[in-house]
Design an enzyme around this catalytic site. Structure first.
Site, mmCIF file in Angstrom:
data_model
loop_
_atom_site.group_PDB
_atom_site.id
_atom_site.type_symbol
_atom_site.label_atom_id
_atom_site.label_comp_id
_atom_site.label_asym_id
_atom_site.label_seq_id
_atom_site.Cartn_x
_atom_site.Cartn_y
_atom_site.Cartn_z
ATOM 1 N N LYS A 8 0.855 -1.189 0.000
ATOM 2 C CA LYS A 8 0.000 0.000 0.000
ATOM 3 C C LYS A 8 0.890 1.237 0.000
ATOM 4 C CE LYS A 8 0.932 1.297 4.398
ATOM 5 N NZ LYS A 8 1.712 2.529 4.722
ATOM 6 N N ASP A 136 -2.373 -1.253 10.965
ATOM 7 C CA ASP A 136 -2.864 -1.136 9.585
ATOM 8 C C ASP A 136 -3.137 -2.486 8.926
ATOM 9 O OD1 ASP A 136 -0.250 -1.910 9.322
ATOM 10 O OD2 ASP A 136 0.327 -0.358 7.894
#
Length: 276
Positions: A8, A136
């Site tokens: 990401k 995350d």
């Protein structure tokens, strides 16, 4: 059974306040990037081990039992008494790069085990398990553009598509201490909230979107700043450091066929691809 955990990037990263517990509240946007590891799990039919991990590709520091894929297995095993497993992990996503590689591996491990052993866990439940492994990790369960708050663990879906845009991702051979990067941050709120910035044309992001870590990291590591400048010179519409570094990405127009031909150094990891 095999799966391919992806990386990401952070579109903007603002440290808005320091919490009483010593952590920081932030706001950022996670966007999935098609740089992938490979993760395979098979039932282990030999020996007395409950879990066996084989690692290849980029080097991963630390003991196998501390790897997040092993922790993900043990987390579900404690609840469902899973069969012993043989895990093969090929690392292509650089570690310590602000790309979430370890978090992605953990989340994809949860999803893979859920499918392989028919645990029938919902995405919501998988997110709860993932959050126990890292702030995350839960993002990678749904793996769609997401606005994150809190310590990076409170998620809101957003309508954002960068499909077709080209990305150049550069990870120099530089280690940035997240702890030190945070130590030099002065929390504050941006004039324009990040949720509003992403509604603006990408050409305006350069002036409006900020990664607060750049202010503390760039003076210490001018080579990282130079990568960002090179990406802009090569025609990036928007470029920034992701996470607390040291990776830097540049976004280029879909039709731009001459993206970033600069030499970023022999030891730098460089990825060129198209966003989905």
């Amino acid at each position: 059974m095999i799966t391919f955990p992806n990386a990401k990037i952070n579109l903007g990263l603002n440290i808005v306040e320091k919490r009483p517990d010593g952590y920081h509240n932030l706001e950022t946007i996670f966007y999935p990037v098609p740089v992938e590891d490979a993760l395979e799990v098979n039932i282990l039919n030999e020996g007395n081990e409950k879990v066996r991990l084989h690692q290849a590709g980029l080097e991963i520091e630390g003991e196998a039992e501390n790897n997040l894929v092993v922790k993900a297995y043990k987390l579900l095993d404690a609840e469902f008494n899973l069969p012993p497993v043989d895990i093969h992990l090929f690392k292509h996503i650089p570690s310590g790069a602000g790309l979430g590689g370890g978090s992605s591996d953990a989340a994809y491990m949860l999803k893979l085990l859920n499918e392989k052993f028919s645990l029938e866990l919902t995405n919501e439940t998988l997110e709860e398990y993932a959050a126990r492994l890292g702030a995350d990790c839960a993002f990678f369960i749904r793996n769609t553009p997401t606005y994150a708050e809190g310590i990076g663990n409170i998620f809101s879906p957003i309508s954002l598509s960068l499909k077709g845009y080209q990305i150049v991702l550069v990870k120099p051979d530089i280690f940035v201490s997240t702890r030190e990067a945070f130590a030099q941050i002065k929390p504050h709120r941006q004039e324009i909230p990040l949720k509003e910035v992403i509604k603006c044309p990408m050409e305006e992001w350069r002036e409006l979107m900020v990664n607060d870590f750049e202010e503390s990291v760039f003076p210490q590591f001018p080579d990282i700043k130079e990568i960002k400048e090179k990406l802009y010179k090569q025609g990036a519409i928007y470029a920034a450091m992701t996470g607390s570094g040291s990776s830097v990405f540049g976004l280029f127009k879909p039709e731009d066929t001459k993206t970033a031909e600069e030499d970023f150094g022999k030891k730098a990891f460089v990825y060129r691809g198209v966003l989905k």
